[in-house]
Design a protein around this motif. Structure first.
Motif, short mmCIF file in Angstrom:
data_model
loop_
_atom_site.label_atom_id
_atom_site.label_comp_id
_atom_site.label_asym_id
_atom_site.label_seq_id
_atom_site.Cartn_x
_atom_site.Cartn_y
_atom_site.Cartn_z
N LEU A 376 38.37 -0.77 24.73
CA LEU A 376 38.31 -0.12 23.43
C LEU A 376 39.35 -0.74 22.48
O LEU A 376 39.04 -1.00 21.31
CB LEU A 376 38.56 1.38 23.58
N ALA A 377 40.55 -0.98 22.97
CA ALA A 377 41.59 -1.58 22.14
C ALA A 377 41.18 -2.96 21.64
O ALA A 377 41.40 -3.30 20.47
CB ALA A 377 42.90 -1.67 22.93
N ASP A 378 40.56 -3.75 22.49
CA ASP A 378 40.10 -5.08 22.08
C ASP A 378 39.05 -4.98 20.98
O ASP A 378 39.09 -5.71 19.97
CB ASP A 378 39.53 -5.80 23.30
N ILE A 379 38.12 -4.04 21.13
CA ILE A 379 37.04 -3.88 20.14
C ILE A 379 37.58 -3.41 18.80
O ILE A 379 37.18 -3.92 17.75
CB ILE A 379 35.99 -2.90 20.69
N ILE A 380 38.52 -2.48 18.83
CA ILE A 380 39.05 -1.93 17.58
C ILE A 380 40.02 -2.91 16.92
O ILE A 380 39.93 -3.20 15.72
CB ILE A 380 39.75 -0.58 17.84
N THR A 381 40.92 -3.47 17.69
CA THR A 381 41.95 -4.37 17.14
C THR A 381 41.33 -5.62 16.52
O THR A 381 41.78 -6.09 15.46
CB THR A 381 42.94 -4.77 18.24
N ASN A 382 40.30 -6.13 17.15
CA ASN A 382 39.68 -7.38 16.69
C ASN A 382 38.39 -7.16 15.89
O ASN A 382 37.66 -8.12 15.64
CB ASN A 382 39.42 -8.28 17.88
N ASN A 383 38.15 -5.90 15.50
CA ASN A 383 36.96 -5.56 14.70
C ASN A 383 35.66 -6.09 15.32
O ASN A 383 34.73 -6.51 14.61
CB ASN A 383 37.10 -6.10 13.27
N LEU A 384 35.58 -6.04 16.63
CA LEU A 384 34.40 -6.56 17.31
C LEU A 384 33.18 -5.66 17.11
O LEU A 384 32.06 -6.07 17.42
CB LEU A 384 34.69 -6.72 18.81
N TRP A 385 33.41 -4.48 16.59
CA TRP A 385 32.30 -3.57 16.30
C TRP A 385 31.52 -3.98 15.05
O TRP A 385 30.41 -3.51 14.81
CB TRP A 385 32.83 -2.14 16.07
N ASP A 386 32.13 -4.88 14.24
CA ASP A 386 31.56 -5.22 12.93
C ASP A 386 30.49 -6.29 13.06
O ASP A 386 30.63 -7.41 12.57
CB ASP A 386 32.68 -5.67 11.99
N GLN A 387 29.41 -5.92 13.76
CA GLN A 387 28.26 -6.80 13.94
C GLN A 387 26.99 -6.03 13.57
O GLN A 387 26.88 -4.83 13.86
CB GLN A 387 28.16 -7.26 15.40
N PRO A 388 26.03 -6.67 12.92
CA PRO A 388 24.83 -5.96 12.46
C PRO A 388 24.10 -5.21 13.57
O PRO A 388 23.62 -4.10 13.37
CB PRO A 388 23.95 -7.08 11.89
N GLU A 389 24.05 -5.80 14.76
CA GLU A 389 23.28 -5.17 15.84
C GLU A 389 23.90 -3.85 16.30
O GLU A 389 23.20 -2.99 16.84
CB GLU A 389 23.13 -6.12 17.04
N TYR A 390 25.21 -3.69 16.08
CA TYR A 390 25.86 -2.45 16.49
C TYR A 390 25.69 -1.33 15.47
O TYR A 390 26.05 -0.18 15.77
CB TYR A 390 27.34 -2.70 16.73
N LYS A 391 25.15 -1.64 14.33
CA LYS A 391 25.01 -0.64 13.27
C LYS A 391 23.59 -0.09 13.15
O LYS A 391 23.31 0.75 12.30
CB LYS A 391 25.47 -1.22 11.94
#
Length: 397
Positions: A376-391
């Motif tokens: 979770l820390a890796d995803i949040i710290t590096n904004n890895l959630w900011d991908q079209p497929e995740y939205k």
């Protein structure tokens, strides 16, 4: 003392998956497959309709009810399994209202699970315009318990945040004002110690597919206090709640005790799966489960707050006031949860912005929690959630 390594070994846990969503659907107990095979091939296949007698299918609802009753502090013979949670909510509220015929208000809170509110609202609308569903903030419940209220309908553990109501205190206050109580234990049964008898609760309902690991679509349960069970009238007068179903009377006569809260035919295959799942609970003590749950949730909160300052704790900080789940606010919570799932950490999302994680000590341990927090820390710290497929919003979140 519960051996949590032994209980974890009882579950099918996919390689590479950290499962923190048991508060929505428990994983598959290994024994379920064999139990279903036996029920389908040896019982249904070989016994055919005689399975209702030979295999004891007709007794499954009350037999399972007693096994669940052990986990929720219910008296023997006061719990029955069947139908869905929404159906059981309707049954409980309808019967509770009839015990208070001169009052017209059902009190609940806006932290209640919406389906409970929908069912109560639909019931009250069918009864007439003089009936009211009154919904207040959770912290305002106590002050709104007055002699005007017929029924208090609450979910003990908030499905979004894990905040807990004080069942004993609110039930005592309700009874002092002549109010009948209905408790939803969907996020309590198998998660926290519950003492329905000790709290003098009137009605309770709950599901079995979450912490009890009964599988998708597993049946619900209903509790009626023994002091009330021969007085309540079941609003849903189903065939199997009849005193003598196979007399085929045209007039309904309610069965004795909790049997009258049965409605439809037991879902035998689902109940077979639930029976196997309950075998794992025979290895556990709720006090041990609760103590380990607090350890795991406290560890997770500490790790996440140390590494993800953008996430705001939505759950209460006091573990004594929190169920077996932890929730965080995050503006992009949906996308972040999808990114987590893609990395093998399965939690869930609750609108508008809550990332929710369930902690079930039967199969989740400290190592799982630490790994999940790191990912979770890796995803949040590096904004890895900011991908079209995740939205892209899925049908189930």
């Amino acid at each position: 003392m519960t051996d949590f390594k032994a209980t974890k070994a009882m579950f099918e846990l996919p390689e590479g998956i950290l499962y923190l969503d048991g508060n929505s659907l428990g994983p598959l107990p290994k024994a379920v497959d064999a139990r279903l095979h036996q029920t389908a091939t040896q019982e249904w296949g070989q016994m055919l309709i005689t399975g209702w007698n030979k295999a004891g299918w007709m007794g499954l609802p009350t037999g399972l009810g007693d096994r669940i009753g052990r986990l929720i502090g219910a008296e023997e013979g006061s719990v029955v399994v069947g139908d869905t949670l929404s159906i059981k909510v309707y049954q409980a509220v309808a019967s509770a209202l009839e015990l208070n015929p001169n009052r017209k208000v059902v009190l609940s809170d806006n932290g209640n699970f919406p389906s409970d509110l929908y069912m109560a609202d639909g019931l009250l609308r069918s009864l007439g315009a003089e009936y009211e569903l009154r919904v207040v903030a959770p912290e305002e419940v106590a002050e709104n318990i007055t002699e005007e209220i017929a029924v208090l309908m609450l979910t003990e553990v908030d499905y979004r945040t894990g905040r807990m109501h004080d069942m004993k205190a609110l039930t005592e206050l309700a009874h002092a004002n002549g109010v009948v109580t209905v408790w939803d234990l969907a996020h309590s049964a198998g998660a926290i110690p519950v003492d329905l008898a000790g709290c003098n609760a009137d009605f309770a309902v709950g599901c079995t597919y979450k912490y009890l690991n009964g599988g998708p679509g597993a049946p619900a349960f209903i509790y009626v206090a023994p002091r009330l069970s021969d007085r309540v009238r079941p609003a849903l007068s189903g065939w199997l709640g009849h005193e003598a179903p196979f007399a085929f009377d045209l007039d309904y006569r309610p069965g004795s005790g909790i049997e009258r809260m049965r409605v439809g035919t037991p879902p035998v295959l689902q109940m077979a799966a639930l029976s196997a799942a309950m075998d794992v609970w025979d290895m556990a003590e709720m006090a041990d489960v609760r103590a380990k749950s607090i350890e795991l949730t406290e560890l997770f909160i500490a790790k996440v707050e140390a590494t993800c300052p953008g996430l705001i704790l939505a759950s209460t900080r006091d573990p004594a006031q929190r169920g077996s789940q932890v929730s965080f606010h995050f503006a992009e919570g949906y996308a972040a949860m999808q990114a987590l799932i893609a990395r093998g950490v399965i939690g869930d999302f609750r609108a508008p912005d809550i990332m929710r994680f369930g902690f079930t000590p039967l199969y989740v341990d400290e190592n799982d929690v630490e790994q999940a927090a790191e990912i979770l820390a890796d995803i949040i710290t590096n904004n890895l959630w900011d991908q079209p497929e995740y939205k892209i919003r899925q049908r189930v979140t």
